[in-house]
Scaffold this active site. Structure first.
Site, PDB file in Angstrom:
ATOM      1  N   PRO A 115      42.161  42.045  41.545  1.00 41.36           N
ATOM      2  CA  PRO A 115      41.087  43.045  41.482  1.00 41.36           C
ATOM      3  C   PRO A 115      40.225  42.867  40.234  1.00 41.36           C
ATOM      4  O   PRO A 115      40.152  43.730  39.360  1.00 41.36           O
ATOM      5  CB  PRO A 115      41.862  44.362  41.444  1.00 41.36           C
ATOM      6  CG  PRO A 115      43.131  44.027  40.728  1.00 41.36           C
ATOM      7  CD  PRO A 115      43.473  42.621  41.167  1.00 41.36           C
ATOM      8  N   LYS A 116      39.524  41.750  40.156  1.00 40.16           N
ATOM      9  CA  LYS A 116      38.789  41.375  38.947  1.00 40.16           C
ATOM     10  C   LYS A 116      37.352  41.906  38.966  1.00 40.16           C
ATOM     11  O   LYS A 116      36.672  41.830  39.991  1.00 40.16           O
ATOM     12  CB  LYS A 116      38.769  39.851  38.791  1.00 40.16           C
ATOM     13  CG  LYS A 116      40.139  39.234  38.541  1.00 40.16           C
ATOM     14  CD  LYS A 116      40.054  37.714  38.489  1.00 40.16           C
ATOM     15  CE  LYS A 116      41.412  37.067  38.282  1.00 40.16           C
ATOM     16  NZ  LYS A 116      41.823  37.035  36.884  1.00 40.16           N
ATOM     17  N   LYS A 117      36.911  42.412  37.793  1.00 42.39           N
ATOM     18  CA  LYS A 117      35.530  42.840  37.589  1.00 42.39           C
ATOM     19  C   LYS A 117      35.036  42.271  36.263  1.00 42.39           C
ATOM     20  O   LYS A 117      35.814  42.067  35.333  1.00 42.39           O
ATOM     21  CB  LYS A 117      35.418  44.373  37.574  1.00 42.39           C
ATOM     22  CG  LYS A 117      35.832  45.023  38.885  1.00 42.39           C
ATOM     23  CD  LYS A 117      35.639  46.533  38.855  1.00 42.39           C
ATOM     24  CE  LYS A 117      34.180  46.923  38.979  1.00 42.39           C
ATOM     25  NZ  LYS A 117      34.013  48.398  39.150  1.00 42.39           N
TER      26      LYS A 117
END
Length: 246
Positions: A115-117
């Site tokens: 879940p990368k931002k």
């Protein structure tokens, strides 16, 4: 380009200029700063998806410096991992990740479902203090500190604790905006070498932000902190649950 060529070469977007190379993905001198804290059990229940089960109201807030990694380069990452259980096996659910490098954002999301931002993460030594911060734009979302190398940790015990499974949800939308892929993915750290490990007094502050919601798992009590350096390979995952199956 022939249809056969597309089938043979496609593994990432863009088709003719992929955002990252094929694995394996090796990390050298990968450095961790992890603060374990107690949080609100009700807040955890809202974000941990079945069939995973919350073990206790604990969160591990992590900063990771990756100065030398194959394909992904040099970057810094931060986020939250929640201790959970799946079919009686204990591991960690990767709840949030923020980092400053396009290749691992694209590769992490496309391959594993991390879940990368995109955000600005910092992890450094300031005099006698280990300092980690997360800024989303100009806004401070996380401030973490730890006394630098106060006491050595048992490297063998730490090594064993890092070999358990980790899980996250991989979501790929259909062209109509519905979920085409929605899976629980399991992965492991491989070829792990713990080079050094330390602990010390620590503090953690999480601050509200509309788009970087780390503060939704509030800090009620800091339990422990660890600072360690490793070499490892990030194992490719496997699907352990399909949310779209009947």
């Amino acid at each position: 380009m022939k249809i056969e060529d597309v089938r043979r070469t496609a593994y990432s977007m863009p088709l003719t200029n992929p955002s990252y190379p094929k694995g394996p993905y090796k990390f050298f001198n990968r450095e961790f700063f992890v603060i374990t804290y107690r949080t609100d059990p009700a807040a955890l229940e809202k974000v941990v998806p079945e069939p995973l089960k919350v073990v206790e109201p604990i969160v591990k807030y992590e900063f990771i410096r990756m100065p030398d990694s194959t394909g992904f380069g040099d970057y810094t990452e931060t986020g939250q991992v929640i201790p959970v259980e799946l079919n009686g096996v204990k591991g960690g659910y990767v709840h949030s990740m923020y980092l400053d490098d396009e290749a691992p954002i694209a590769g992490g999301r496309e391959l594993w479902g991390f879940p990368k931002k995109l955000a600005k993460t910092r992890f450094a030594v300031e005099s006698d203090t280990l300092v980690g911060t997360l800024h989303y734009g100009s806004v401070l979302c996380t401030s973490a500190t730890m006394g630098y190398k106060y006491q050595e940790l048992d490297k063998d015990a730490l090594h064993k604790s890092l070999l358990g499974p980790n899980w996250m949800i991989k979501i790929i939308p259909h062209v109509d905006g519905t979920a085409r892929v929605c899976e629980l993915v399991e992965y492991y750290l491989e070829d792990l070498v713990v080079k050094e490990a330390w602990t010390g007094p620590a503090a953690l502050g999480l601050f509200p932000h509309a788009l970087a919601d780390v503060a939704k798992l509030p800090v009620l009590e800091v339990i422990s902190a660890a600072h360690f350096r490793t070499d490892l390979t990030l194992g490719l995952g496997k699907v352990v649950y399909d949310y779209l199956e009947d």
